[in-house]
Design an enzyme around this catalytic site. Structure first.
Site, PDB file in Angstrom:
ATOM      1  N   ASP A 196       3.567  -0.556  -4.576  1.00 14.64           N
ATOM      2  CA  ASP A 196       4.309   0.659  -4.121  1.00 14.64           C
ATOM      3  C   ASP A 196       6.099   0.350  -4.076  1.00 14.64           C
ATOM      4  O   ASP A 196       6.999   0.226  -5.240  1.00 14.64           O
ATOM      5  CB  ASP A 196       3.945   2.158  -3.266  1.00 14.64           C
ATOM      6  CG  ASP A 196       3.977   1.130  -2.228  1.00 14.64           C
ATOM      7  OD1 ASP A 196       4.276  -0.037  -1.866  1.00 14.64           O
ATOM      8  OD2 ASP A 196       3.722   2.200  -1.380  1.00 14.64           O
ATOM      9  N   ASP A 207       9.353  -4.187   0.490  1.00 16.57           N
ATOM     10  CA  ASP A 207      11.155  -4.461   1.838  1.00 16.57           C
ATOM     11  C   ASP A 207      10.650  -5.644   2.289  1.00 16.57           C
ATOM     12  O   ASP A 207      11.632  -6.951   1.447  1.00 16.57           O
ATOM     13  CB  ASP A 207       9.909  -3.375   2.978  1.00 16.57           C
ATOM     14  CG  ASP A 207      11.275  -2.965   3.251  1.00 16.57           C
ATOM     15  OD1 ASP A 207      12.244  -2.527   3.014  1.00 16.57           O
ATOM     16  OD2 ASP A 207      10.799  -2.261   4.721  1.00 16.57           O
ATOM     17  N   LYS A 230      13.169  -3.425  -2.740  1.00 22.95           N
ATOM     18  CA  LYS A 230      14.518  -3.476  -2.036  1.00 22.95           C
ATOM     19  C   LYS A 230      14.837  -4.537  -1.762  1.00 22.95           C
ATOM     20  O   LYS A 230      14.600  -5.796  -0.415  1.00 22.95           O
ATOM     21  CB  LYS A 230      13.951  -3.195  -0.241  1.00 22.95           C
ATOM     22  CG  LYS A 230      14.359  -1.578  -0.212  1.00 22.95           C
ATOM     23  CD  LYS A 230      14.311  -0.690   1.324  1.00 22.95           C
ATOM     24  CE  LYS A 230      13.215  -0.170   1.006  1.00 22.95           C
ATOM     25  NZ  LYS A 230      13.160   0.608   2.508  1.00 22.95           N
ATOM     26  N   VAL A 278      12.272   5.576   1.583  1.00 22.25           N
ATOM     27  CA  VAL A 278      12.203   6.437   0.802  1.00 22.25           C
ATOM     28  C   VAL A 278      10.761   7.163   0.504  1.00 22.25           C
ATOM     29  O   VAL A 278       9.789   6.176   1.239  1.00 22.25           O
ATOM     30  CB  VAL A 278      12.330   5.875  -1.035  1.00 22.25           C
ATOM     31  CG1 VAL A 278      14.310   6.000  -0.883  1.00 22.25           C
ATOM     32  CG2 VAL A 278      12.002   4.828  -0.872  1.00 22.25           C
TER      33      VAL A 278
HETATM   34  P1  IMP Z   1       7.355  -5.117   3.528  1.00 20.89           P
HETATM   35  O1  IMP Z   1       5.529  -6.290   4.385  1.00 20.89           O
HETATM   36  O2  IMP Z   1       7.464  -4.750   4.751  1.00 20.89           O
HETATM   37  O3  IMP Z   1       7.296  -5.873   1.925  1.00 20.89           O
HETATM   38  O4  IMP Z   1       6.860  -3.283   3.278  1.00 20.89           O
HETATM   39  C1  IMP Z   1       5.719  -2.785   2.966  1.00 20.89           C
HETATM   40  C2  IMP Z   1       5.171  -1.593   3.150  1.00 20.89           C
HETATM   41  O5  IMP Z   1       5.607  -0.879   4.054  1.00 20.89           O
HETATM   42  C3  IMP Z   1       4.822  -0.732   1.507  1.00 20.89           C
HETATM   43  O6  IMP Z   1       3.808  -1.356   1.080  1.00 20.89           O
HETATM   44  C4  IMP Z   1       5.265   0.325   2.276  1.00 20.89           C
HETATM   45  O7  IMP Z   1       3.778   0.958   2.512  1.00 20.89           O
HETATM   46  C5  IMP Z   1       6.011   0.186   3.650  1.00 20.89           C
HETATM   47  N1  IMP Z   1       7.651   0.237   3.346  1.00 20.89           N
HETATM   48  C6  IMP Z   1       8.319   0.144   3.485  1.00 20.89           C
HETATM   49  N2  IMP Z   1       9.380   0.291   2.718  1.00 20.89           N
HETATM   50  C7  IMP Z   1       9.131   1.938   3.123  1.00 20.89           C
HETATM   51  C8  IMP Z   1      10.138   3.083   2.657  1.00 20.89           C
HETATM   52  O8  IMP Z   1      11.068   2.510   2.004  1.00 20.89           O
HETATM   53  N3  IMP Z   1       9.571   3.743   2.356  1.00 20.89           N
HETATM   54  C9  IMP Z   1       8.168   3.814   2.716  1.00 20.89           C
HETATM   55  N4  IMP Z   1       6.884   2.950   3.168  1.00 20.89           N
HETATM   56  C10 IMP Z   1       7.701   1.867   2.757  1.00 20.89           C
END
Ligand code: IMP
Length: 188
Positions: free
Chosen positions: A106, A109, A137, A159
């Site tokens: 999805d 981040d 992002k 978001v």
């Molecule tokens: P990462 O490990 O920081 O890349 O985060 C990944 C996970 O964090 C995603 O699969 C989402 O479940 C959650 N996430 C990160 N950013 C957002 C956002 O803006 N909205 C909702 N969920 C997010």
């Protein structure tokens, strides 16, 4: 947190409309179909946030596809920040050895969750492993991960909608939007 009876009332701004999502997902499906022409593709989606994206993307792909679903949860972080500590809640149902695998995410981040997942999946000896994400992002990236297919690159804003949640809500919105700030600060 308590949501308004109509979840769209909690949205400050629609960032990506339903129409934009449909067009972009269609384009991604066409690109993926062309890139993998003549091969079978295994889509591995990461629950729960990728559910609507996976459902739409798989139907816009015209080559033979198999699907598999994983569920992971990161722990040790906050409601809006991931920690990189990942627990597998649901593993693959079938072997991906020698398969061409495309991970369907999805949002990327910090990249910590995906970094863990990619290392895990590489250990299962797929023929190839690529990544497709609806949202990227890049401003918040902590680990360098090559992402092969990106739907939309967005600024550093939290978001919701089209699968993405805050406190497990808002996943059913047809668009991607930014929550009203007071939704974050309301008492639980
Ligand atoms: P990462 O490990 O920081 O890349 O985060 C990944 C996970 O964090 C995603 O699969 C989402 O479940 C959650 N996430 C990160 N950013 C957002 C956002 O803006 N909205 C909702 N969920 C997010």
């Amino acid at each position: 947190m308590s949501a308004a009876p109509d979840p769209t009332q909690d949205i400050d701004e629609v960032l990506i409309t339903e129409e934009q999502i449909a067009r972009t997902v269609g384009e991604l499906g066409a690109r993926i179909s062309a890139d993998y022409a003549g091969r079978e593709l295994t889509l591995v989606s990461v629950l729960k946030g990728s559910l609507p994206f996976m459902a739409d993307l798989m139907r816009s792909i015209t080559i033979p596809v198999r699907i598999d679903l994983m569920e992971v949860s990161s722990y040790g972080g906050t409601a809006t920040e991931s920690s990189g500590l990942v627990r597998i809640l649901k593993d693959l149902s079938s072997s991906i050895a020698d398969a061409h695998v495309l991970v369907v995410e999805d949002i990327i981040d910090t990249g910590l969750t995906l970094n863990y997942l990619v290392r895990y999946l590489r250990g299962k000896s797929p023929a190839s492993l690529r990544i497709c994400t609806l949202l990227d992002k890049p401003a918040r990236r902590l680990v360098d991960i090559p992402v092969d297919y990106v739907g939309f690159t967005i600024e550093d804003r939290f978001v919701v909608g089209y699968g993405l949640d805050y406190g497990e809500l808002y996943r059913n919105l047809r668009f991607v939007g930014v929550l009203r700030p007071d939704v974050y600060t309301e008492p639980a």
